[in-house]
Design an enzyme around this catalytic site. Structure first.
Site, PDB file in Angstrom:
ATOM      1  N   ASP A 271      20.562  87.256-140.421  1.00 18.06           N
ATOM      2  CA  ASP A 271      19.116  87.172-140.211  1.00 18.06           C
ATOM      3  C   ASP A 271      18.474  86.164-141.179  1.00 18.06           C
ATOM      4  O   ASP A 271      19.157  85.556-142.013  1.00 18.06           O
ATOM      5  CB  ASP A 271      18.523  88.573-140.384  1.00 18.06           C
ATOM      6  CG  ASP A 271      17.310  88.809-139.502  1.00 18.06           C
ATOM      7  OD1 ASP A 271      16.667  87.839-139.098  1.00 18.06           O
ATOM      8  OD2 ASP A 271      17.012  89.990-139.240  1.00 18.06           O
TER       9      ASP A 271
ATOM     10  N   TRP B  10      15.325  83.078-135.512  1.00 25.92           N
ATOM     11  CA  TRP B  10      14.123  83.183-134.692  1.00 25.92           C
ATOM     12  C   TRP B  10      13.645  81.841-134.122  1.00 25.92           C
ATOM     13  O   TRP B  10      12.453  81.631-133.892  1.00 25.92           O
ATOM     14  CB  TRP B  10      12.972  83.815-135.483  1.00 25.92           C
ATOM     15  CG  TRP B  10      13.301  85.111-136.176  1.00 25.92           C
ATOM     16  CD1 TRP B  10      14.352  85.941-135.910  1.00 25.92           C
ATOM     17  CD2 TRP B  10      12.568  85.726-137.234  1.00 25.92           C
ATOM     18  NE1 TRP B  10      14.320  87.024-136.734  1.00 25.92           N
ATOM     19  CE2 TRP B  10      13.239  86.927-137.563  1.00 25.92           C
ATOM     20  CE3 TRP B  10      11.414  85.388-137.924  1.00 25.92           C
ATOM     21  CZ2 TRP B  10      12.778  87.789-138.559  1.00 25.92           C
ATOM     22  CZ3 TRP B  10      10.966  86.242-138.921  1.00 25.92           C
ATOM     23  CH2 TRP B  10      11.631  87.427-139.230  1.00 25.92           C
ATOM     24  N   GLY B  11      14.564  80.894-133.982  1.00 23.18           N
ATOM     25  CA  GLY B  11      14.165  79.598-133.429  1.00 23.18           C
ATOM     26  C   GLY B  11      13.514  78.674-134.453  1.00 23.18           C
ATOM     27  O   GLY B  11      13.057  77.580-134.107  1.00 23.18           O
TER      28      GLY B  11
ATOM     29  N   ASP C 164      11.555  88.132-132.216  1.00 23.37           N
ATOM     30  CA  ASP C 164      12.130  89.305-131.539  1.00 23.37           C
ATOM     31  C   ASP C 164      11.556  89.538-130.143  1.00 23.37           C
ATOM     32  O   ASP C 164      10.344  89.450-129.925  1.00 23.37           O
ATOM     33  CB  ASP C 164      11.867  90.564-132.374  1.00 23.37           C
ATOM     34  CG  ASP C 164      12.685  90.580-133.652  1.00 23.37           C
ATOM     35  OD1 ASP C 164      13.373  89.588-133.940  1.00 23.37           O
ATOM     36  OD2 ASP C 164      12.630  91.594-134.353  1.00 23.37           O
TER      37      ASP C 164
HETATM   38  C1  GLA Z   1      14.845  90.925-137.463  1.00 19.24           C
HETATM   39  C2  GLA Z   1      15.789  90.546-136.332  1.00 19.24           C
HETATM   40  C3  GLA Z   1      15.981  91.751-135.435  1.00 19.24           C
HETATM   41  C4  GLA Z   1      16.534  92.900-136.248  1.00 19.24           C
HETATM   42  C5  GLA Z   1      15.611  93.217-137.416  1.00 19.24           C
HETATM   43  C6  GLA Z   1      16.196  94.259-138.339  1.00 19.24           C
HETATM   44  O1  GLA Z   1      13.572  91.186-136.992  1.00 19.24           O
HETATM   45  O2  GLA Z   1      15.288  89.470-135.600  1.00 19.24           O
HETATM   46  O3  GLA Z   1      16.828  91.439-134.345  1.00 19.24           O
HETATM   47  O4  GLA Z   1      17.815  92.555-136.722  1.00 19.24           O
HETATM   48  O5  GLA Z   1      15.330  92.058-138.168  1.00 19.24           O
HETATM   49  O6  GLA Z   1      15.384  94.535-139.439  1.00 19.24           O
END
Ligand code: GLA
Length: 376
Positions: A158, A189-190, A210
């Site tokens: 992440d 996240w891009g 997300d």
């Molecule tokens: C981020 C990721 C999610 C998930 C959460 C967990 O938001 O993008 O997919 O893994 O963290 O905290």
């Protein structure tokens, strides 16, 4: 002579531009020999948030075997955030939360491997994970070694509490250094135009923030990802996030999501509570003809070939010359849609499971009709 020389130089420049333009993908591509087709599996986060435990993971693995999902290709069982204790041990090693995972991650990995599946885990390229647990920034070597020792097969990495691109290279190199085959999933996240460099760093990369279990979110993620199709290919995939099928989408919307993800050559990581999922959810996730499009070995993601007032047509070239065609109705009203593929010899409707005369359907609001076309 001058003209010829000038023409030669011009041709050289054009050829160079052609080469640069054609290679959307950075070179060298990261090649750990994994994810030659998009990964398939399950992850707890969409249904359970931070409420993960060894019981949940092991009962889900059981269920994936019983329902046939494992045999349909969903082999990665992935633990998301909040599996850790809040502090590293005396030697600086990550440790599992003793209440959620009383037997530790290695025991869970052994259990999942015993079922013929693989185990995934989560960390963040920052000082802390998104949920506030110890991050891997500055600990990449040690953490990669820990994951490999436990028998982890997949890392979702992440972006919370860190920044920049280089931290993803640090974990890539640390994973490679372990010698264990570990799928490397970049979850930033891009940001930083990850699609432009992701294939030099990992096996898949998130293209957006997300996803949420709503049709509006599905549309956002789809539109943001389909524009990047040129960057996907064997070993490196655009990741429009985990599936919301069975998490509040209608059955029509769930089928649309699966079909769109298959056209995008996206990872199929189920996100529903499989211990409770209804038969329709499980059956839709298992549609072998749709999965075959997703897993097509040519590995070229589909693109939008026509779009008008919320009615989209996507096509995706498949190995051996077949073509997948998706009619997608984004609107709130049913619509008559159609398409034609030159040289078509047979058309299969992948949700009806029938051979049909033409690509033509009354497509429900928020729904799809999906076809595989054989050609001369
Ligand atoms: C981020 C990721 C999610 C998930 C959460 C967990 O938001 O993008 O997919 O893994 O963290 O905290």
């Amino acid at each position: 002579m001058v003209t010829v020389r000038r023409a030669g130089a011009l041709l050289f420049v054009l050829a160079l531009l052609g080469v640069l333009g054609a290679s959307a993908v950075p070179s060298p591509r990261f090649d750990n020999g994994l994810a030659l087709t998009p990964p398939m599996g399950w992850n707890d986060y969409n249904a359970f948030g931070l409420d993960v435990s060894e019981t949940l993971i092991e009962r889900t693995a059981d269920r994936m075997v019983e329902t046939g999902l494992r045999d349909a290709g969903y082999v990665y069982v992935n633990i998301d955030d909040a599996w850790m204790a809040k502090a590293r041990d005396a030697d600086g090693r990550l440790q599992a939360d003793p209440e959620r995972f009383p037997h530790g991650i290695k025991a869970v990995a052994d259990y999942v491997h015993g079922k013929g599946m693989r185990l995934g885990i989560y960390e963040s390229a920052g000082t802390e994970t998104c949920g506030g647990y110890p991050g891997s920034l500055g600990h990449e070597r040690q953490d990669a070694r820990t994951f490999a020792d436990w028998g982890v097969d997949y890392l979702k990495y992440d972006t919370c509490n860190g920044s920049g691109v280089q931290r993803y290279a640090a974990m890539r190199d640390a994973l490679e250094n372990t010698g264990r085959p570990i799928v490397y999933s970049i979850c930033n996240w891009g940001a930083d135009r990850v699609w432009a460099w992701g294939s030099g760093y990992g096996n898949l990369w998130r293209t957006t923030p997300d996803i949420a279990p709503t049709f509006a979110s599905l549309l956002d993620v789809f539109h943001a990802t389909v524009r990047r199709s040129g960057y996907a290919g064997p070993g490196g995939w655009n990741d429009p996030d985990m599936l919301e099928v069975g998490n509040g989408l209608t059955r029509t919307e769930g089928r649309a999501e699966l079909s769109l993800w298959a056209m995008l050559a996206a990872p199929l990581i189920a996100g529903a509570d499989l211990t409770k999922a209804d038969d329709g959810t499980v059956a839709d996730l298992q549609n072998a003809a749709v999965i075959a499009v997703d897993q097509d070995p040519l590995g070229r993601a589909g693109t939008v070939v026509a779009s008008h007032d919320g009615l989209d047509v996507l096509t995706r070239p498949l190995a051996g010359g077949d073509v997948a065609v998706l009619l997608f109705n984004e609107t709130g009203a049913d619509a008559d849609m159609g398409w034609s593929v030159p040289g078509a010899t047979a058309v299969h409707d992948l949700w009806a499971g029938t051979t049909v005369a033409a690509i033509r359907a009354r497509v429900p609001a928020h729904g799809v009709a999906m076809y595989r076309v054989s050609r001369q």
